[in-house]
Design an enzyme around this catalytic site. Structure first.
Site, PDB file in Angstrom:
ATOM      1  N   ASP A   1       0.860  -1.173   0.000  1.00 54.60           N
ATOM      2  CA  ASP A   1       0.000   0.000   0.000  1.00 54.60           C
ATOM      3  C   ASP A   1       0.899   1.227   0.000  1.00 54.60           C
ATOM      4  O   ASP A   1       2.026   1.195   0.491  1.00 54.60           O
ATOM      5  CB  ASP A   1      -0.924  -0.004   1.209  1.00 54.60           C
ATOM      6  CG  ASP A   1      -1.904   1.152   1.139  1.00 54.60           C
ATOM      7  OD1 ASP A   1      -2.200   1.589   0.014  1.00 54.60           O
ATOM      8  OD2 ASP A   1      -2.358   1.623   2.180  1.00 54.60           O
TER       9      ASP A   1
ATOM     10  N   ASP B   1      -7.996  -7.004   1.052  1.00 53.08           N
ATOM     11  CA  ASP B   1      -7.076  -7.085   2.181  1.00 53.08           C
ATOM     12  C   ASP B   1      -7.796  -6.470   3.348  1.00 53.08           C
ATOM     13  O   ASP B   1      -8.675  -5.634   3.172  1.00 53.08           O
ATOM     14  CB  ASP B   1      -5.799  -6.292   1.919  1.00 53.08           C
ATOM     15  CG  ASP B   1      -6.017  -4.816   2.143  1.00 53.08           C
ATOM     16  OD1 ASP B   1      -6.593  -4.174   1.262  1.00 53.08           O
ATOM     17  OD2 ASP B   1      -5.656  -4.306   3.215  1.00 53.08           O
TER      18      ASP B   1
END
Length: 376
Positions: free
Chosen positions: A92, A271
């Site tokens: 990320d 996720d």
RNA sequence: GGGGAGAUACCAAAGUGGCCAACUGGGGCAGACUGUAAAUCUGCUGGCGUACGCCUUCGUAGGUUCGAAUCCUGCUCUCCCCA
């Protein structure tokens, strides 16, 4: 990276597919355990691989940049080597941290200024250096630097925020194209659709991003305070626009029920910290519902954690023992709960995939949603 | 046998005339958690009631006082020191 759409299913937009990366294959729909700081909290890689059967994990640009820093990761030969995980990794970008760090950051056109939550030191992320950092980390899938708009943002803020994310996106891709992988394997860059809870913004963002030459598309800025129904609606709106031949990643979601609802609406990748964080805090997700293992009612339940569970901890440890571990503050409790929850999440998406391939997804999903959302 | 200290809620421990159904900690019981500043945070913990509240509590039995966990007396028990 290659994406192969293998099957869709009647009455549903659910899809089964395969993503091929230089670190191996990912079968979608997939859940990706979160390993923010280079560690899926409380879980050994051996268990992640053999017991949980994770196919890809997450890392975080913000956290890894602060510690251990890109220098050490580069010396190690990239994050895979550093942590000893040879399957795919997605990082990320730090957009979410900029959002969650609240008042110790400031967003400008150039990027986001922030203070380290560790020592207060001042730093700045820009679309360019976030790509550079992810090149150093060596993630198979890198994420564009975005502003994660709060769920309760008003329209004018959401509009500005989305436009900023869009400009940052162009800069991310520019930097992406002028740099290359440091470790000899391919790295993809996924753009992120923002737009808060406003359909027209979501559609505009999705349309713009659809024109991009990218390998996958993420939907961000959801599950950040808005109603679940609104989240589902936004997923539908976006998935109606973006192309079918790219994997779709719903960032930060969610509960087992959220996963099934999103899969039903055409999402391929997920996720979430829930299986590990809530697991550490005593919440156990099972095929039959949710258990708060700290509750007194489990104190004499000597049956297995989950009879039909796929992980070794499920049949080896009893509920009463697990409760005892939590009551006593033993670290084994949170560890086992994390392993169980992750294994359950991976089982859930794997089973969804199977049902899609067999054409039975919708029916199966209806049954599961009723079951797995219950409190036991 | 002599001298001293003490007995407070599940445990430990404050409180020494009204602001006390009683600080705080532990334990217990619940809850929250969604791209991890989280093995964290929150609430409750004498009974009944959603609540204003009412009822029963500070070893025990009496007493003083408008009012007592707090003051006085008897009793019971515990601990420490000396013999």
């Amino acid at each position: 990276m290659k994406f192969e759409l293998q099957s869709t299913t009647p009455l549903s937009k659910a899809r089964a597919g395969k993503i091929l990366t230089d670190h191996g294959e990912i079968q979608t729909p997939i859940f990706m355990p979160v390993g923010t700081i280079g560690s899926v909290k409380g879980v050994q890689f051996k268990d992640l691989k053999d017991d949980i059967k994770a196919q890809i994990i997450l890392g975080n640009t913000y956290h890894l940049y602060l510690r251990p820093g890109t220098g050490i990761i580069e010396q190690a030969g990239g994050l895979h080597k550093f942590i000893g995980w040879d399957k795919p990794i997605l990082t990320d970008s730090g957009g979410f941290q900029v959002f969650s760090l609240g008042d110790i950051r400031k967003i400008t056109e150039e990027g986001a200024k922030f203070q380290s939550h560790i020592d207060g030191s001042r730093h700045m992320f820009t679309p360019e250096n976030v790509i550079d950092i992810q090149r150093s980390i060596g993630a198979d899938i890198m994420m564009a630097f975005d502003e994660c708009t709060p769920g309760d943002a008003d329209y004018s803020y959401a509009l500005k925020s989305y436009e900023l994310t869009q400009r940052w996106l162009e800069r991310c891709f520019a930097r992406y194209r002028e740099t290359e992988s440091k470790y000899g394997y391919h790295q993809s860059l996924f753009p992120i659709v923002q737009g808060c809870v406003y359909k027209d913004l979501r559609i505009k963002a999705a349309e713009k991003i659809s024109e991009l030459d990218c390998e996958g598309i993420a939907i961000g800025g959801l599950s950040v305070g808005e109603e679940e129904q609104v989240m589902y609606e936004m997923i539908e709106v976006v998935n109606n626009v973006i192309p079918e031949n790219k994997p779709r990643y719903l960032m930060g979601v969610g509960t087992p029920v959220n996963l099934l609802e999103a899969i039903d609406r055409g999402v391929d990748m997920f996720d979430c910290v829930l299986p590990t964080r809530n697991g550490r805090n005593g919440m156990i997700y099972t095929r039959n519902g949710i258990i708060n293992i700290k509750n007194n009612k489990w104190s004499t339940d000597f049956s297995p954690l989950e009879e039909e569970g796929t992980s070794q901890v499920d049949t080896h440890y009893s509920r009463a023992y697990l409760r005892h571990l939590f009551q006593s503050g033993e670290m084994l409790g949170p560890q086992l709960a994390s392993i169980h929850n992750l294994a359950f999440f991976l089982w859930l998406v794997g089973e969804a995939r199977k049902q899609i391939l067999e054409g039975n997804f919708r029916k199966w999903k209806e049954k599961m949603v009723a079951q797995i959302g219950k409190r036991l």
